[in-house]
Design a protein around this motif. Structure first.
Motif, PDB file in Angstrom:
ATOM      1  N   LEU A 285       0.828  -1.202   0.000  1.00  0.00           N
ATOM      2  CA  LEU A 285       0.000   0.000   0.000  1.00  0.00           C
ATOM      3  C   LEU A 285       0.862   1.253   0.000  1.00  0.00           C
ATOM      4  O   LEU A 285       1.741   1.410   0.852  1.00  0.00           O
ATOM      5  CB  LEU A 285      -0.915   0.014   1.224  1.00  0.00           C
ATOM      6  CG  LEU A 285      -1.776   1.267   1.408  1.00  0.00           C
ATOM      7  CD1 LEU A 285      -2.824   1.379   0.303  1.00  0.00           C
ATOM      8  CD2 LEU A 285      -2.451   1.265   2.783  1.00  0.00           C
ATOM      9  N   CYS A 286       0.549   2.148  -0.936  1.00  0.00           N
ATOM     10  CA  CYS A 286       1.141   3.476  -0.965  1.00  0.00           C
ATOM     11  C   CYS A 286       0.011   4.485  -0.794  1.00  0.00           C
ATOM     12  O   CYS A 286      -1.012   4.387  -1.466  1.00  0.00           O
ATOM     13  CB  CYS A 286       1.862   3.711  -2.292  1.00  0.00           C
ATOM     14  SG  CYS A 286       2.753   5.269  -2.412  1.00  0.00           S
ATOM     15  N   THR A 287       0.177   5.433   0.122  1.00  0.00           N
ATOM     16  CA  THR A 287      -0.861   6.428   0.342  1.00  0.00           C
ATOM     17  C   THR A 287      -0.263   7.827   0.253  1.00  0.00           C
ATOM     18  O   THR A 287       0.958   8.008   0.339  1.00  0.00           O
ATOM     19  CB  THR A 287      -1.527   6.270   1.726  1.00  0.00           C
ATOM     20  OG1 THR A 287      -0.700   6.868   2.722  1.00  0.00           O
ATOM     21  CG2 THR A 287      -1.758   4.812   2.064  1.00  0.00           C
ATOM     22  N   ASP A 288      -1.146   8.811   0.102  1.00  0.00           N
ATOM     23  CA  ASP A 288      -0.679  10.177   0.258  1.00  0.00           C
ATOM     24  C   ASP A 288      -0.458  10.449   1.751  1.00  0.00           C
ATOM     25  O   ASP A 288      -0.457   9.522   2.563  1.00  0.00           O
ATOM     26  CB  ASP A 288      -1.628  11.181  -0.419  1.00  0.00           C
ATOM     27  CG  ASP A 288      -3.025  11.192   0.182  1.00  0.00           C
ATOM     28  OD1 ASP A 288      -3.213  10.681   1.306  1.00  0.00           O
ATOM     29  OD2 ASP A 288      -3.949  11.721  -0.482  1.00  0.00           O
TER      30      ASP A 288
ATOM     31  N   PRO B 238       0.716   7.142   7.407  1.00  0.00           N
ATOM     32  CA  PRO B 238       1.727   7.082   6.349  1.00  0.00           C
ATOM     33  C   PRO B 238       3.103   7.446   6.896  1.00  0.00           C
ATOM     34  O   PRO B 238       3.232   8.305   7.776  1.00  0.00           O
ATOM     35  CB  PRO B 238       1.245   8.123   5.336  1.00  0.00           C
ATOM     36  CG  PRO B 238      -0.184   8.384   5.669  1.00  0.00           C
ATOM     37  CD  PRO B 238      -0.325   8.146   7.133  1.00  0.00           C
TER      38      PRO B 238
ATOM     39  N   ALA C 257     -10.415   1.607   6.567  1.00  0.00           N
ATOM     40  CA  ALA C 257      -9.938   2.962   6.291  1.00  0.00           C
ATOM     41  C   ALA C 257     -11.058   3.954   6.544  1.00  0.00           C
ATOM     42  O   ALA C 257     -12.179   3.774   6.057  1.00  0.00           O
ATOM     43  CB  ALA C 257      -9.455   3.089   4.846  1.00  0.00           C
TER      44      ALA C 257
ATOM     45  N   ASN D 189     -11.393   8.152   6.482  1.00  0.00           N
ATOM     46  CA  ASN D 189     -10.749   9.438   6.200  1.00  0.00           C
ATOM     47  C   ASN D 189     -11.459  10.546   6.964  1.00  0.00           C
ATOM     48  O   ASN D 189     -12.500  11.039   6.550  1.00  0.00           O
ATOM     49  CB  ASN D 189     -10.778   9.717   4.699  1.00  0.00           C
ATOM     50  CG  ASN D 189     -10.161  11.060   4.351  1.00  0.00           C
ATOM     51  OD1 ASN D 189      -9.335  11.579   5.108  1.00  0.00           O
ATOM     52  ND2 ASN D 189     -10.559  11.628   3.221  1.00  0.00           N
TER      53      ASN D 189
ATOM     54  N   ARG E  30      -8.560  12.041   0.045  1.00  0.00           N
ATOM     55  CA  ARG E  30      -7.407  11.157   0.223  1.00  0.00           C
ATOM     56  C   ARG E  30      -7.289  10.237  -0.984  1.00  0.00           C
ATOM     57  O   ARG E  30      -8.299   9.811  -1.562  1.00  0.00           O
ATOM     58  CB  ARG E  30      -7.569  10.326   1.493  1.00  0.00           C
ATOM     59  CG  ARG E  30      -6.468   9.270   1.715  1.00  0.00           C
ATOM     60  CD  ARG E  30      -6.748   8.476   2.978  1.00  0.00           C
ATOM     61  NE  ARG E  30      -5.724   7.475   3.261  1.00  0.00           N
ATOM     62  CZ  ARG E  30      -5.808   6.181   2.942  1.00  0.00           C
ATOM     63  NH1 ARG E  30      -6.901   5.735   2.316  1.00  0.00           N
ATOM     64  NH2 ARG E  30      -4.837   5.344   3.246  1.00  0.00           N
ATOM     65  N   TYR E  31      -6.054   9.913  -1.345  1.00  0.00           N
ATOM     66  CA  TYR E  31      -5.775   9.012  -2.458  1.00  0.00           C
ATOM     67  C   TYR E  31      -4.810   7.922  -1.994  1.00  0.00           C
ATOM     68  O   TYR E  31      -3.909   8.176  -1.189  1.00  0.00           O
ATOM     69  CB  TYR E  31      -5.159   9.768  -3.638  1.00  0.00           C
ATOM     70  CG  TYR E  31      -6.087  10.788  -4.248  1.00  0.00           C
ATOM     71  CD1 TYR E  31      -6.840  10.503  -5.377  1.00  0.00           C
ATOM     72  CD2 TYR E  31      -6.228  12.044  -3.666  1.00  0.00           C
ATOM     73  CE1 TYR E  31      -7.709  11.447  -5.935  1.00  0.00           C
ATOM     74  CE2 TYR E  31      -7.097  12.992  -4.199  1.00  0.00           C
ATOM     75  CZ  TYR E  31      -7.827  12.681  -5.333  1.00  0.00           C
ATOM     76  OH  TYR E  31      -8.689  13.620  -5.866  1.00  0.00           O
ATOM     77  N   SER E  32      -5.004   6.714  -2.502  1.00  0.00           N
ATOM     78  CA  SER E  32      -4.091   5.626  -2.161  1.00  0.00           C
ATOM     79  C   SER E  32      -3.940   4.686  -3.345  1.00  0.00           C
ATOM     80  O   SER E  32      -4.762   4.685  -4.283  1.00  0.00           O
ATOM     81  CB  SER E  32      -4.583   4.860  -0.931  1.00  0.00           C
ATOM     82  OG  SER E  32      -5.747   4.107  -1.231  1.00  0.00           O
TER      83      SER E  32
END
Length: 347
Positions: free
Chosen positions: A233-236, A255, A283, A285, A291-293
């Motif tokens: 997982l990569c998130t902002d 993050p 998740a 928010n 939010r973006y992931s």
């Protein structure tokens, strides 16, 4: 506190939970593992990574991965493409609806997915892709589940950055698979022969702000476990991920710059007879901002069979799961999660 039963891919689990509240401990509660030594020629260096992975996967089911080797430019380009895609008019996004793809490629609108059956839909929209295969690919032509063309919007500079990320995530995943093998005292290349054409499913997700108090049963992603072997997982920079610990408390997983968040999926839990934990997470928010992931779900080849490893069973601890192919298992989970597929036959 209330008792909640959560249906995961490997069966129902009962937990204590408390609405949408979550503890915010130091992020070290989810361990940080440096994967740079996986590029070392020294087996002892790589073995130390494997030992750290074993400890994380048996005690937590999650870890942060730094030193992964993915260029920041690849990540930045993918987030930029995601912003531009989700800004498109709804009719342009719906033109590539995931409902047009049996292999779950394309656009999913808000509430089109419901990972927790006790909830009322997930408050995010997404774009799904995987290996970019042509119609004449032999596995596509044969109808093997998980192999299909991607659907692409009419949007400049979108396909290339997403596929660049997909390729880079596979390279990171190879390191993780090697570390998993070391953690399980298997040959380091044990898993690599099973991912020549992997079910490597990738998503870009967009979350609106979540008013938790007003919509407890409609959150970003409801409580669930992931389907495949593991997720990268990569998130902002906006925190939303929460992990359910053994005491039934929701723990924030914020993050960390330069690190991915990795978690064990159901297939790896089955493979290891639950020695590795596929941990429930969700998740929410609540940042007041969008939010973006980018989750990348790494499975093995569709027709490869997951069968409890001999090293993970004994006469006192026999295999808990019957063998199943990766494709059959993932398809069964999609059929139970997406609104347009619930109730459909899977054969």
């Amino acid at each position: 506190m209330t008792v909640t039963t959560i249906q995961t891919g490997n069966g129902p689990r009962a937990f204590f939970s408390s609405g949408t509240e979550a503890k915010v401990p130091p992020f070290e509660e989810i361990p940080m593992i440096d994967f740079a030594p996986m590029d070392s020629a020294d087996p002892a260096e790589r073995a130390r990574v494997g030992e750290a992975v074993r400890k994380a996967c048996t005690e937590v089911g999650f870890f942060y991965a730094k030193g992964h080797g993915m260029p920041q430019a690849v990540i930045d380009a993918t987030f930029d493409a995601a912003h531009r895609f989700f800004d498109l008019p709804m009719d342009e996004k719906q033109a590539i609806s995931v409902e047009k793809s049996d292999a779950m490629r394309g656009y999913t609108p808000l509430l089109g997915e419901n990972t927790d059956p006790d909830n009322n839909g997930d408050l995010h929209e997404g774009f799904d892709l995987a290996l970019d295969l042509a119609e004449d690919d032999p596995d596509v032509a044969a109808g093997i589940y998980g192999y299909a063309p991607n659907q692409w919007p009419d949007l400049a500079d979108f396909r290339a950055p997403l596929m660049a990320y997909h390729a880079a995530a596979q390279a990171v995943g190879h390191k993780i698979f090697r570390a998993f093998a070391l953690a399980l005292e298997l040959p380091e290349d044990f898993f690599l022969g099973k991912i020549s054409k992997p079910m490597a499913h990738m998503r870009v997700l967009h979350y609106p702000d979540q008013n938790a108090a007003a919509a407890e049963k409609q959150i970003g992603i409801g409580a669930h476990s992931d389907y495949e072997c593991f997720t990268i997982l990569c998130t902002d920079e906006k925190p939303a991920l929460q992990v359910l610990n053994q005491a039934g408390d929701w723990i924030q997983a914020p993050p960390v710059p330069g690190a991915f968040i990795v978690n064990v999926g159901d297939l790896m839990a089955r493979w290891t007879n639950d020695y590795f934990q596929s941990t429930v997470h969700r998740a929410i928010n609540q940042t007041g901002r969008e939010r973006y992931s980018i989750p990348f779900f790494f499975g093995i080849d569709s027709q490869e069979v997951i069968e409890v490893l001999p090293t993970c069973q004994t006469p006192e601890n026999p295999a808990r799961y019957q063998p199943i192919s990766c494709g059959d298992y993932v398809r069964s989970r999609f059929d139970a999660t997406y609104a347009h597929r619930i109730g459909e036959a899977t054969d």
